[in-house]
Design a protein around this motif. Structure first.
Motif, mmCIF file in Angstrom:
data_model
loop_
_atom_site.group_PDB
_atom_site.id
_atom_site.type_symbol
_atom_site.label_atom_id
_atom_site.label_comp_id
_atom_site.label_asym_id
_atom_site.label_seq_id
_atom_site.Cartn_x
_atom_site.Cartn_y
_atom_site.Cartn_z
ATOM 1 N N MET A 118 -0.633 -0.700 -6.088
ATOM 2 C CA MET A 118 0.448 0.239 -5.888
ATOM 3 C C MET A 118 1.065 0.081 -4.501
ATOM 4 N N ALA A 119 0.208 -0.068 -3.484
ATOM 5 C CA ALA A 119 0.721 -0.242 -2.120
ATOM 6 C C ALA A 119 1.480 -1.548 -1.991
ATOM 7 N N SER A 120 0.995 -2.600 -2.677
ATOM 8 C CA SER A 120 1.687 -3.883 -2.592
ATOM 9 C C SER A 120 3.025 -3.823 -3.320
ATOM 10 N N ASP A 121 3.116 -3.001 -4.378
ATOM 11 C CA ASP A 121 4.393 -2.817 -5.066
ATOM 12 C C ASP A 121 5.417 -2.192 -4.134
ATOM 13 N N LEU A 122 4.979 -1.206 -3.394
ATOM 14 C CA LEU A 122 5.860 -0.535 -2.451
ATOM 15 C C LEU A 122 6.298 -1.504 -1.355
ATOM 16 N N GLU A 123 5.365 -2.273 -0.854
ATOM 17 C CA GLU A 123 5.676 -3.248 0.195
ATOM 18 C C GLU A 123 6.631 -4.317 -0.326
ATOM 19 N N SER A 124 6.406 -4.753 -1.549
ATOM 20 C CA SER A 124 7.274 -5.751 -2.172
ATOM 21 C C SER A 124 8.694 -5.208 -2.349
ATOM 22 N N GLU A 125 8.779 -3.955 -2.778
ATOM 23 C CA GLU A 125 10.092 -3.324 -2.958
ATOM 24 C C GLU A 125 10.811 -3.182 -1.615
ATOM 25 N N ARG A 126 10.090 -2.799 -0.578
ATOM 26 C CA ARG A 126 10.691 -2.679 0.757
ATOM 27 C C ARG A 126 11.213 -4.024 1.248
#
Length: 75
Positions: A1-9
């Motif tokens: 989930m955190a990597s998804d957020l980082e990827s989106e950013r």
């Protein structure tokens, strides 16, 4: 989930930078040249990625606005 957020950013950041580079004003390009304009835009974009600097900039702008709207606050 955190990597998804980082990827989106990261994707959002890259899209924003591309849009800035694709929309450099002609006046700026004519004044400093295409390569220097692109370099300057990238430098400004990277400088505006600092969260603490953005907060400070926002606070300074809010203070200026309040002083314009309520001059009695300056005294």
């Amino acid at each position: 989930m955190a990597s998804d957020l980082e990827s989106e950013r990261r994707e959002t950041r890259e899209r924003a930078q591309r849009k800035l580079l694709d929309n450099i004003p002609d006046a700026l390009t004519n004044l400093v040249g295409q390569q220097n304009a692109r370099y300057g835009i990238i430098k400004i974009f990277n400088a505006l990625q600092e969260a603490s600097a953005n907060k400070h900039l926002l606070y300074v702008m809010m203070e200026m606005l309040l002083k314009e709207l309520c001059p009695e606050l300056s005294t």
